[in-house]
Design an enzyme around this catalytic site. Structure first.
Site, PDB file in Angstrom:
ATOM      1  CG  ASP A 149       2.775  -2.395   8.968  1.00  0.00           C
ATOM      2  OD1 ASP A 149       2.898  -3.603   8.655  1.00  0.00           O
ATOM      3  OD2 ASP A 149       2.881  -1.483   8.144  1.00  0.00           O
ATOM      4  CB  THR A 154      -1.923   7.182  -3.124  1.00  0.00           C
ATOM      5  OG1 THR A 154      -1.336   5.870  -3.230  1.00  0.00           O
ATOM      6  CG2 THR A 154      -1.011   8.195  -3.794  1.00  0.00           C
ATOM      7  NE  ARG A 171      -2.434   0.759   3.649  1.00  0.00           N
ATOM      8  CZ  ARG A 171      -3.185   1.190   4.654  1.00  0.00           C
ATOM      9  NH1 ARG A 171      -4.495   1.178   4.541  1.00  0.00           N
ATOM     10  NH2 ARG A 171      -2.645   1.596   5.763  1.00  0.00           N
ATOM     11  CG  ASP A 184       6.515  -2.849   9.600  1.00  0.00           C
ATOM     12  OD1 ASP A 184       7.126  -3.361   8.648  1.00  0.00           O
ATOM     13  OD2 ASP A 184       6.272  -1.631   9.681  1.00  0.00           O
TER      14      ASP A 184
END
Ligand code: PRP
Ligand code: URA
Length: 209
Positions: A200, A108, A104, A203
């Site tokens: 995340d 944006t 991603r 991560d």
């Protein structure tokens, strides 16, 4: 119309709550993502078709049940989806595994494709797309479109945490795809992260930042 299955199992609820904590480290987080995926695979395969088979046990003959219908495939969305593959393969070891690489764009929030390798006969298979997080829905909508462009017709999407915004987008863009969700969270924040979420997922699974 897409069916949305939000999991209702104490073990799934317990394990998801556990890994939300920022204090859970990489090793434990990765292991528990695998355990949750395994439990969700059990739920997401609940309606697979069966056929009768004749068996001779050491005692007598009987009619048992065997999986029938389409062969299966698992397609993780890289990277974080990789954390769910082993849990699925534990229960459906004959499944083939394809990979779709998307990240991603942080500005944006649009998905950027960088890899796609699928089983040669994937259009004949029932495909489970796996990704721990369904946030805006951009990544999962794009991954499923890539599968449809290759001729895949039977697709289910399995995620551990979803935001309502992503669920609505998936229902609108892929109404033929059933969704299996571990926890339906509250909302997205201004950076496209799920609230309360778990941060995340990629991560945390791989220990990167
Ligand atoms: C995360 C997650 C999903 C996506 C969800 O991946 O694993 O693929 O974001 O967000 P969306 O629904 O708004 O598209 P990310 O892009 O962080 O890549 P990674 O798995 O490589 O960390
Ligand atoms: N991707 C993640 O890994 N976490 C989120 O909360 C949103 C997208």
């Amino acid at each position: 119309m897409a069916k949305v299955h939000v999991m209702d199992h104490p073990l799934i609820a317990h394990k998801i709550s556990y890994i939300r904590s920022e204090e859970v480290g990489t090793k434990e987080f990765r292991e528990m993502i695998g355990e949750i995926a395994q439990l969700m695979c059990y739920e997401a395969t609940r309606d697979l078709k069966l056929e009768d088979v004749q068996i001779k046990t050491p005692i007598c003959e009987m009619t048992g049940k065997s999986l029938a219908g389409k062969k299966l495939a698992i397609v993780p969305i890289l990277r974080a989806g990789l954390g769910m593959v082993d849990g699925f393969l534990t229960l459906i070891p004959a499944a083939k595994v394809g990979h779709i690489g998307l990240y991603r764009d942080p500005e944006t929030l649009e998905p950027v494709e960088y890899y796609c390798k699928l089983p040669a006969d994937c259009e004949e298979r029932e495909v489970f797309v796996v990704d721990p997080m369904l946030a805006t829905g951009g990544s999962s909508v794009a991954a499923i479109q890539m599968l449809k462009d290759k001729g895949v017709k039977h697709i289910r999407f399995v995620c551990i945490i979803a935001a309502p915004e992503g669920v609505e987008r998936m229902k609108k863009e892929h109404p033929d795809v059933d969704l299996y969700i571990g926890s339906l969270d509250e909302k997205l924040n201004d950076h496209g992260y799920i609230v309360p979420g778990l941060g995340d997922a990629g991560d945390r699974i791989f220990g990167t930042k």
